[in-house]
Scaffold this active site. Structure first.
Site, mmCIF file in Angstrom:
data_model
loop_
_atom_site.group_PDB
_atom_site.id
_atom_site.type_symbol
_atom_site.label_atom_id
_atom_site.label_comp_id
_atom_site.label_asym_id
_atom_site.label_seq_id
_atom_site.Cartn_x
_atom_site.Cartn_y
_atom_site.Cartn_z
ATOM 1 N N PRO A 65 7.298 1.787 9.032
ATOM 2 C CA PRO A 65 8.744 1.158 9.316
ATOM 3 C C PRO A 65 8.669 -0.227 9.934
ATOM 4 O O PRO A 65 7.778 -0.609 10.451
ATOM 5 C CB PRO A 65 9.023 2.364 10.388
ATOM 6 C CG PRO A 65 7.770 2.745 10.975
ATOM 7 C CD PRO A 65 6.784 2.683 9.617
ATOM 8 N N ILE A 66 9.889 -0.749 9.828
ATOM 9 C CA ILE A 66 10.061 -2.105 10.317
ATOM 10 C C ILE A 66 11.098 -2.169 11.587
ATOM 11 O O ILE A 66 11.892 -3.186 12.072
ATOM 12 C CB ILE A 66 10.594 -3.034 9.246
ATOM 13 C CG1 ILE A 66 12.069 -2.595 8.664
ATOM 14 C CG2 ILE A 66 10.038 -3.284 8.226
ATOM 15 C CD1 ILE A 66 12.830 -3.729 8.040
ATOM 16 N N GLN A 103 10.548 -1.982 14.600
ATOM 17 C CA GLN A 103 10.077 -2.933 15.987
ATOM 18 C C GLN A 103 10.333 -4.320 15.402
ATOM 19 O O GLN A 103 10.715 -5.293 16.435
ATOM 20 C CB GLN A 103 8.503 -2.507 16.006
ATOM 21 C CG GLN A 103 8.156 -1.276 16.505
ATOM 22 C CD GLN A 103 9.152 -0.994 17.995
ATOM 23 O OE1 GLN A 103 8.997 -1.543 19.001
ATOM 24 N NE2 GLN A 103 10.066 0.177 17.937
ATOM 25 N N ASP A 134 -7.950 0.355 8.834
ATOM 26 C CA ASP A 134 -8.446 -0.143 7.653
ATOM 27 C C ASP A 134 -10.013 0.229 7.298
ATOM 28 O O ASP A 134 -10.375 -0.083 6.245
ATOM 29 C CB ASP A 134 -8.192 -1.666 7.397
ATOM 30 C CG ASP A 134 -6.713 -1.871 7.039
ATOM 31 O OD1 ASP A 134 -6.063 -0.989 6.689
ATOM 32 O OD2 ASP A 134 -6.297 -3.157 7.121
ATOM 33 N N ASP A 166 0.896 -1.251 0.066
ATOM 34 C CA ASP A 166 0.085 0.064 0.026
ATOM 35 C C ASP A 166 0.888 1.355 -0.046
ATOM 36 O O ASP A 166 1.995 1.271 0.551
ATOM 37 C CB ASP A 166 -0.723 0.012 1.390
ATOM 38 C CG ASP A 166 -1.883 -0.997 1.244
ATOM 39 O OD1 ASP A 166 -2.412 -1.441 0.008
ATOM 40 O OD2 ASP A 166 -2.254 -1.684 2.297
#
Length: 432
Positions: free
Chosen positions: A122-123, A125, A304, A116
């Site tokens: 971000p990655i 975590q 969503d 999307d």
């Protein structure tokens, strides 16, 4: 070029059976790589994101077999964990392959998240949690490599609630040595579905559905069978269609508890909702009233569903406010809705929907999965024809969307042909 055409609908009426959850299918399909025995899955939706998963599994040596509504995944012959960056960039959740493959393959190479287009996901975590288990990350221009000779359980506290990182670290922890505790974990139904599936395979997971999940590592996982939970997001969006046009919509094969927050908001806006054991019936007896919404992680109002409910509230008698706490930049759909006459006021992290607006059909673009459903819902009440491009985004999350809406009386179809400029030029030549 392909686009969806939607014409104004007087009312929608019908019964729809809800397909399996996209957000549950993706991690569960990926988790099949953890087992050396075949897995049989039921209720997997036929969507493009799922096909990407199949392609990736096949490319690393796994076998995907589809027959009579079931999918069998055999990961016994997976021989490496090199995920083609082009494949992994096609959808965001390809990073689940890191958690699913790291314990066995020791080294995973994968492209950066795609999918999307509504702001940064971000990655950090994911990195924090996997590093706590003993993984190391090396970053390159188009891909990154995750390595671990040995995964060891750890106490992981997520700085923010994140479904993706909760799932990824959970996948890695089931084959790690010792105990892993995930704190401030996501509570989503899809996390619970994954934990149930993994426990069927022989994992030892407790606390899924709460903010603390405890995983005691095991040495191996076995084959099993599992049925994916119904897609709560599709169910909720279809209920909203009754509010946009009037009429009655019944969604079957649902778990009402999964969308209780959304049901409460629809009732607050003036819709009538009847909840059964595995069905929900929605009607709209009169005009809607504007409401205030703040999105949040489950059990809060799902981000969503922020986009489709925006389309619903355009026709309310009073204004509405939506605060987006999960993805503050997730308002591309509002730009498109304003082309149709919505007059939505956008601010940093929030929008004001004035209400009492009459929409007119226009060319609009779906920039992500849920934006697409928002524009289709708007098209149900718009004068004339609404034409929606970005069909490929909608197909990432909705199975047979044309049949689904046609089944409740919507005049909708997929078209293919010239570019927008060429079509508009032809229109001007004919009509001046």
């Amino acid at each position: 070029m392909r686009w969806i055409e939607v014409r104004k609908s007087k009312s929608v009426n019908g019964n729809i059976s809800i397909s399996g959850s996209k957000n549950s299918s993706l991690p569960i399909l990926t988790a099949c790589c953890l087992s050396k025995e075949p897995i049989v899955l039921k209720n997997i939706p036929h969507i493009s994101d799922v096909q990407v998963i199949y392609d990736i599994i096949n490319s690393i040596g796994g076998v995907v077999s589809k027959e009579a509504g079931e999918v069998m995944i055999d990961g016994s012959k997976i021989y490496n964990a090199f995920i083609d960056p082009e494949k992994s960039s096609k959808y965001r959740a390809a990073y689940y392959f890191v958690g699913a493959l790291l314990a066995k393959q020791k080294r995973v190479s994968i492209g950066y998240p795609g999918g999307d287009n509504f702001g940064s996901r971000p990655i950090d975590q994911h990195i924090k949690g996997l590093e706590a288990l003993g993984a190391t990350f090396t970053f390159y221009k188009d891909y990154y490599v995750v390595e671990a000779d040995n995964l060891v359980g750890a106490d992981v506290y997520f700085d923010v609630i994140t479904c993706g990182a909760t799932i990824n670290v959970l996948l890695a922890a089931v084959l790690a040595e010792g105990r892993t505790t995930l704190r401030n974990a996501a509570r989503d139904p899809e996390v619970v579905d994954l934990a149930i599936f993994l426990n069927k395979m022989g994992a030892n997971i407790k606390g899924a559905g709460t903010d603390t999940i405890i995983i005691d590592g095991v040495q191996e996982l076995r084959g099993t069978e599992h049925t994916i939970i119904p897609d709560r997001l599709i169910a909720a969006s279809l209920l909203m269609s009754a509010g946009v046009t009037g009429g009655t919509v019944v969604v079957n094969n649902v778990i009402p508890e999964h969308i209780h927050n959304c049901i409460a908001k629809l009732e607050e806006a003036g819709m009538e909702i009847i909840v059964g054991e595995n069905y929900i019936k929605a009607t709209c007896p009169g005009n809607l009233t504007g409401i205030n919404i703040k999105t949040g992680m489950y059990p809060g109002f799902a981000t969503d569903l922020q986009q489709p409910i925006t389309a619903l509230l355009i026709g309310a008698d009073t204004h509405s406010n939506i605060v987006e706490n999960v993805y503050p930049n997730r308002f591309n759909h509002c730009i498109e809705l304003n082309k149709m006459g919505a007059d939505i006021i956008m601010r940093e992290g929030s929008v004001i929907i004035p209400g009492r607006r009459t929409l007119k059909g226009a060319w609009v673009h779906a920039s992500d999965v849920r934006a697409g459903i928002s524009l289709i819902l708007a098209g149900l009440s718009a004068e004339g024809v609404t034409r929606i491009t970005g069909v490929e985004h909608i197909e990432r999350g909705y199975e047979n969307i044309i049949d689904m809406f046609s089944g409740i009386g919507v005049d909708i179809k997929i078209c293919e042909g010239s570019s927008i400029d060429e079509i508009e030029s032809e229109f001007e030549e004919i009509y001046g």
